[in-house]
Design a protein around this motif. Structure first.
Motif, PDB file in Angstrom:
ATOM      1  N   PHE A  30       0.842  -1.194   0.000  1.00 14.24           N
ATOM      2  CA  PHE A  30       0.000   0.000   0.000  1.00 14.24           C
ATOM      3  C   PHE A  30       0.879   1.246   0.000  1.00 14.24           C
ATOM      4  O   PHE A  30       1.868   1.307   0.734  1.00 14.24           O
ATOM      5  CB  PHE A  30      -0.897   0.058   1.247  1.00 14.24           C
ATOM      6  N   GLU A  31       0.498   2.231  -0.804  1.00 13.06           N
ATOM      7  CA  GLU A  31       1.113   3.556  -0.759  1.00 13.06           C
ATOM      8  C   GLU A  31       0.029   4.536  -0.329  1.00 13.06           C
ATOM      9  O   GLU A  31      -0.979   4.711  -1.034  1.00 13.06           O
ATOM     10  CB  GLU A  31       1.679   3.941  -2.124  1.00 13.06           C
ATOM     11  N   VAL A  32       0.225   5.161   0.829  1.00 17.61           N
ATOM     12  CA  VAL A  32      -0.818   5.976   1.446  1.00 17.61           C
ATOM     13  C   VAL A  32      -0.467   7.450   1.294  1.00 17.61           C
ATOM     14  O   VAL A  32       0.580   7.903   1.756  1.00 17.61           O
ATOM     15  CB  VAL A  32      -0.976   5.614   2.935  1.00 17.61           C
ATOM     16  N   ALA A  33      -1.362   8.207   0.650  1.00 22.78           N
ATOM     17  CA  ALA A  33      -1.150   9.632   0.448  1.00 22.78           C
ATOM     18  C   ALA A  33      -1.322  10.385   1.760  1.00 22.78           C
ATOM     19  O   ALA A  33      -1.889   9.865   2.742  1.00 22.78           O
ATOM     20  CB  ALA A  33      -2.127  10.162  -0.599  1.00 22.78           C
ATOM     21  N   THR A  56       1.109  12.615   6.632  1.00 24.92           N
ATOM     22  CA  THR A  56       0.280  12.219   7.774  1.00 24.92           C
ATOM     23  C   THR A  56      -0.614  11.050   7.362  1.00 24.92           C
ATOM     24  O   THR A  56      -1.274  11.090   6.316  1.00 24.92           O
ATOM     25  CB  THR A  56      -0.575  13.405   8.248  1.00 24.92           C
ATOM     26  N   CYS A  57      -0.632  10.001   8.165  1.00 24.63           N
ATOM     27  CA  CYS A  57      -1.444   8.832   7.831  1.00 24.63           C
ATOM     28  C   CYS A  57      -1.798   8.077   9.104  1.00 24.63           C
ATOM     29  O   CYS A  57      -1.194   8.293  10.161  1.00 24.63           O
ATOM     30  CB  CYS A  57      -0.697   7.907   6.862  1.00 24.63           C
ATOM     31  N   THR A  58      -2.768   7.180   8.981  1.00 21.53           N
ATOM     32  CA  THR A  58      -3.172   6.314  10.087  1.00 21.53           C
ATOM     33  C   THR A  58      -3.232   4.876   9.596  1.00 21.53           C
ATOM     34  O   THR A  58      -3.831   4.597   8.548  1.00 21.53           O
ATOM     35  CB  THR A  58      -4.553   6.727  10.639  1.00 21.53           C
ATOM     36  N   ALA A  79       7.627  18.782   8.843  1.00 19.64           N
ATOM     37  CA  ALA A  79       7.974  18.577  10.251  1.00 19.64           C
ATOM     38  C   ALA A  79       6.738  18.385  11.123  1.00 19.64           C
ATOM     39  O   ALA A  79       6.841  17.902  12.252  1.00 19.64           O
ATOM     40  CB  ALA A  79       8.790  19.760  10.767  1.00 19.64           C
ATOM     41  N   THR A  80       5.550  18.733  10.610  1.00 18.46           N
ATOM     42  CA  THR A  80       4.325  18.615  11.407  1.00 18.46           C
ATOM     43  C   THR A  80       3.538  17.341  11.106  1.00 18.46           C
ATOM     44  O   THR A  80       2.491  17.105  11.706  1.00 18.46           O
ATOM     45  CB  THR A  80       3.413  19.830  11.170  1.00 18.46           C
ATOM     46  N   GLN A  81       4.027  16.510  10.204  1.00 19.99           N
ATOM     47  CA  GLN A  81       3.281  15.303   9.847  1.00 19.99           C
ATOM     48  C   GLN A  81       3.370  14.261  10.960  1.00 19.99           C
ATOM     49  O   GLN A  81       4.349  14.187  11.705  1.00 19.99           O
ATOM     50  CB  GLN A  81       3.800  14.729   8.531  1.00 19.99           C
ATOM     51  N   THR A  82       2.306  13.444  11.052  1.00 20.11           N
ATOM     52  CA  THR A  82       2.235  12.398  12.073  1.00 20.11           C
ATOM     53  C   THR A  82       1.744  11.101  11.448  1.00 20.11           C
ATOM     54  O   THR A  82       0.748  11.083  10.731  1.00 20.11           O
ATOM     55  CB  THR A  82       1.276  12.798  13.209  1.00 20.11           C
ATOM     56  N   MET A  83       2.456  10.039  11.736  1.00 20.03           N
ATOM     57  CA  MET A  83       2.027   8.696  11.342  1.00 20.03           C
ATOM     58  C   MET A  83       1.584   7.975  12.604  1.00 20.03           C
ATOM     59  O   MET A  83       2.343   7.847  13.562  1.00 20.03           O
ATOM     60  CB  MET A  83       3.177   7.936  10.682  1.00 20.03           C
ATOM     61  N   THR A  84       0.336   7.511  12.604  1.00 18.88           N
ATOM     62  CA  THR A  84      -0.228   6.847  13.776  1.00 18.88           C
ATOM     63  C   THR A  84      -0.514   5.390  13.466  1.00 18.88           C
ATOM     64  O   THR A  84      -1.262   5.090  12.528  1.00 18.88           O
ATOM     65  CB  THR A  84      -1.527   7.545  14.225  1.00 18.88           C
ATOM     66  N   ILE A  85       0.089   4.499  14.231  1.00 16.65           N
ATOM     67  CA  ILE A  85      -0.201   3.066  14.149  1.00 16.65           C
ATOM     68  C   ILE A  85      -1.009   2.720  15.390  1.00 16.65           C
ATOM     69  O   ILE A  85      -0.505   2.818  16.515  1.00 16.65           O
ATOM     70  CB  ILE A  85       1.084   2.219  14.078  1.00 16.65           C
ATOM     71  N   ASP A  86      -2.258   2.353  15.206  1.00 15.54           N
ATOM     72  CA  ASP A  86      -3.166   2.120  16.336  1.00 15.54           C
ATOM     73  C   ASP A  86      -3.743   0.712  16.216  1.00 15.54           C
ATOM     74  O   ASP A  86      -4.503   0.412  15.296  1.00 15.54           O
ATOM     75  CB  ASP A  86      -4.287   3.163  16.324  1.00 15.54           C
ATOM     76  N   GLY A  87      -3.358  -0.164  17.152  1.00 13.36           N
ATOM     77  CA  GLY A  87      -3.816  -1.547  17.099  1.00 13.36           C
ATOM     78  C   GLY A  87      -3.001  -2.356  16.108  1.00 13.36           C
ATOM     79  O   GLY A  87      -2.084  -1.866  15.459  1.00 13.36           O
ATOM     80  N   PRO A 103      10.639  13.605   8.269  1.00 12.95           N
ATOM     81  CA  PRO A 103      10.562  14.251   9.574  1.00 12.95           C
ATOM     82  C   PRO A 103       9.234  13.928  10.261  1.00 12.95           C
ATOM     83  O   PRO A 103       8.467  13.082   9.794  1.00 12.95           O
ATOM     84  CB  PRO A 103      10.644  15.739   9.210  1.00 12.95           C
ATOM     85  N   GLY A 104       8.959  14.614  11.381  1.00 12.21           N
ATOM     86  CA  GLY A 104       7.670  14.476  12.038  1.00 12.21           C
ATOM     87  C   GLY A 104       7.664  13.475  13.175  1.00 12.21           C
ATOM     88  O   GLY A 104       8.706  13.097  13.717  1.00 12.21           O
TER      89      GLY A 104
END
Length: 211
Positions: A30-33, A56-58, A79-87, A103-104
């Motif tokens: 998967f490539e997530v925008a 930024t992705c989840t 620098a403000t991007q966030t990648m969240t892995i939840d579960g 970054p981020g």
């Protein structure tokens, strides 16, 4: 598969790229925008380079049965991007589970990992280097494994860990947080130290449970 909004896999299995090895040139499943979400997915084998996040992705309730090169890589340039892995969870990672190249901030929470090299690694020798942050919350780590978090202190990286349960490591061989001197030349990074130091690696004994 390219994802730009939210993709819900319905806990179906996706695989069939790469050779299951450690080549950096393998494609992602998967490539997530920027702004995208992948959820309820099982990534089988061969898993190639897993998931690429371009901003930024989840990743919610994603399961890796047999990690190929990496389970997921955080790219992007903000620098403000966030990648969240939840579960979700991952197993059989020869080296890294989550690779942080851009970054981020990466957040890994409510996750489980077994038979792994490093759960998280801030890229030690990417051609573009940044200050990176990782937050690891409520994860279960099952031996064998080498390191939970690896960061580059010379770029100001920080790792904050809480609610970490470590299973099957009575001799405490798994490193909690390792500090490296990263570089942008492609050289193997030098390990500088390990353990909580209050500046780069943030956790206390009460944040760790062994069983």
């Amino acid at each position: 598969m390219k994802v730009s909004a939210t993709f819900d896999g319905g806990l179906r299995r996706y695989s069939g790229v790469g050779d299951g090895g450690q080549s950096e040139s393998q494609p992602a499943v998967f490539e997530v925008a920027n702004g995208g979400t992948v959820q309820n997915v099982i990534i089988g084998t061969p898993a190639g380079d897993g998931i690429h996040c371009l901003g930024t992705c989840t990743l919610r309730n994603v399961w890796w049965e047999d990690v190929g090169e990496d389970a997921a890589t955080f790219k992007g340039t903000s620098a403000t991007q966030t990648m969240t892995i939840d579960g979700g969870g991952a197993r059989h990672a020869n080296d890294k589970v989550f690779q942080h190249n851009g970054p981020g901030t990466m957040v890994i929470r409510n996750f489980q990992v077994a038979d792994f090299g490093k759960l998280y690694r801030s890229c030690g020798n990417c051609s573009s280097q940044y200050r990176r942050t990782v937050v690891i919350q409520n994860v279960t780590v099952t031996a064998p494994g080498k390191t939970i978090a690896g960061i580059n202190s010379n770029y100001g990286d920080t790792a904050t860990l809480s609610g970490v349960t470590i299973v099957g490591d009575a001799n405490k061989k798994i490193s909690i947080c390792d500090r490296y001197e990263g570089n942008a030349a492609g050289d193997e990074p030098v390990k500088l130290g390990t353990g909580a130091d209050g500046t780069y690696c943030h956790y206390s004994p009460s944040d760790l449970t062994y069983r």
